[in-house]
Design a protein around this motif. Structure first.
Motif, PDB file in Angstrom:
ATOM      1  N   GLY A 108       0.843  -1.186   0.000  1.00  0.00           N
ATOM      2  CA  GLY A 108       0.000   0.000   0.000  1.00  0.00           C
ATOM      3  C   GLY A 108       0.883   1.243   0.000  1.00  0.00           C
ATOM      4  N   TYR A 109       0.253   2.399  -0.001  1.00  0.00           N
ATOM      5  CA  TYR A 109       0.980   3.667  -0.116  1.00  0.00           C
ATOM      6  C   TYR A 109       2.029   3.849   0.979  1.00  0.00           C
ATOM      7  N   ASP A 110       1.649   3.729   2.249  1.00  0.00           N
ATOM      8  CA  ASP A 110       2.603   3.929   3.344  1.00  0.00           C
ATOM      9  C   ASP A 110       3.675   2.844   3.357  1.00  0.00           C
ATOM     10  N   ALA A 111       3.276   1.599   3.165  1.00  0.00           N
ATOM     11  CA  ALA A 111       4.233   0.492   3.152  1.00  0.00           C
ATOM     12  C   ALA A 111       5.227   0.647   2.000  1.00  0.00           C
ATOM     13  N   GLU A 152      -4.246   8.895  -5.117  1.00  0.00           N
ATOM     14  CA  GLU A 152      -3.199   8.131  -4.447  1.00  0.00           C
ATOM     15  C   GLU A 152      -2.911   6.834  -5.211  1.00  0.00           C
ATOM     16  N   ALA A 153      -3.953   6.199  -5.712  1.00  0.00           N
ATOM     17  CA  ALA A 153      -3.789   4.944  -6.459  1.00  0.00           C
ATOM     18  C   ALA A 153      -2.974   5.170  -7.733  1.00  0.00           C
ATOM     19  N   GLU A 154      -3.225   6.290  -8.423  1.00  0.00           N
ATOM     20  CA  GLU A 154      -2.467   6.583  -9.646  1.00  0.00           C
ATOM     21  C   GLU A 154      -1.000   6.851  -9.334  1.00  0.00           C
ATOM     22  N   VAL A 155      -0.754   7.596  -8.263  1.00  0.00           N
ATOM     23  CA  VAL A 155       0.621   7.885  -7.860  1.00  0.00           C
ATOM     24  C   VAL A 155       1.341   6.592  -7.501  1.00  0.00           C
ATOM     25  N   SER A 209       5.900   1.321 -10.827  1.00  0.00           N
ATOM     26  CA  SER A 209       6.460   1.106 -12.156  1.00  0.00           C
ATOM     27  C   SER A 209       7.879   1.671 -12.241  1.00  0.00           C
ATOM     28  N   ASP A 210       8.073   2.874 -11.701  1.00  0.00           N
ATOM     29  CA  ASP A 210       9.399   3.500 -11.716  1.00  0.00           C
ATOM     30  C   ASP A 210      10.411   2.696 -10.900  1.00  0.00           C
ATOM     31  N   VAL A 211       9.998   2.225  -9.730  1.00  0.00           N
ATOM     32  CA  VAL A 211      10.900   1.447  -8.879  1.00  0.00           C
ATOM     33  C   VAL A 211      11.227   0.111  -9.546  1.00  0.00           C
ATOM     34  N   ARG A 212      10.224  -0.509 -10.153  1.00  0.00           N
ATOM     35  CA  ARG A 212      10.465  -1.774 -10.855  1.00  0.00           C
ATOM     36  C   ARG A 212      11.528  -1.587 -11.935  1.00  0.00           C
ATOM     37  N   ARG A 213      11.358  -0.564 -12.773  1.00  0.00           N
ATOM     38  CA  ARG A 213      12.338  -0.295 -13.837  1.00  0.00           C
ATOM     39  C   ARG A 213      13.729  -0.027 -13.257  1.00  0.00           C
TER      40      ARG A 213
END
Length: 95
Positions: free
Chosen positions: A30-33, A62-65, A71-75
């Motif tokens: 989730g967002y905080d985690a 928040e869901a879009e962010v 996606s950015d972290v995965r890349r």
């Protein structure tokens, strides 16, 4: 290293052998985690303050962010650790 051996990339208690490992690790966060878990990697992403300002302004949800950040972290991690695709398992026929 022999052909077929895997490399295990370890940071803290997170282990990545391939791209799917990164996706499987990120997916339930989730967002905080997300912010807590990815901090150890110091990814090149927007700051939490910036993201929260955009959410508060109603520019994005928040869901879009969270989706974009994952996606950015995965890349970033796939490139940083040069993670391969997971190879499908070959099943031997019992016939």
């Amino acid at each position: 290293m022999r052909f077929g051996d895997t490399i295990r990339h370890t940071v803290g208690m997170v282990f990545f052998e391939d791209r799917n490992d990164v996706e499987e690790w990120l997916e339930p966060l989730g967002y905080d985690a997300f912010w807590r878990e990815v901090a150890v990697f110091e990814p090149d992403i927007d700051t939490r303050a910036h993201c929260e300002a955009m959410i508060a302004a109603g520019i994005v949800s928040e869901a879009e962010v969270l989706s974009a950040l994952k996606s950015d972290v995965r890349r970033d991690l796939v490139a940083r650790f040069r993670l391969p695709c997971r190879h499908p398992r070959r099943w031997k026929s019992v016939h």
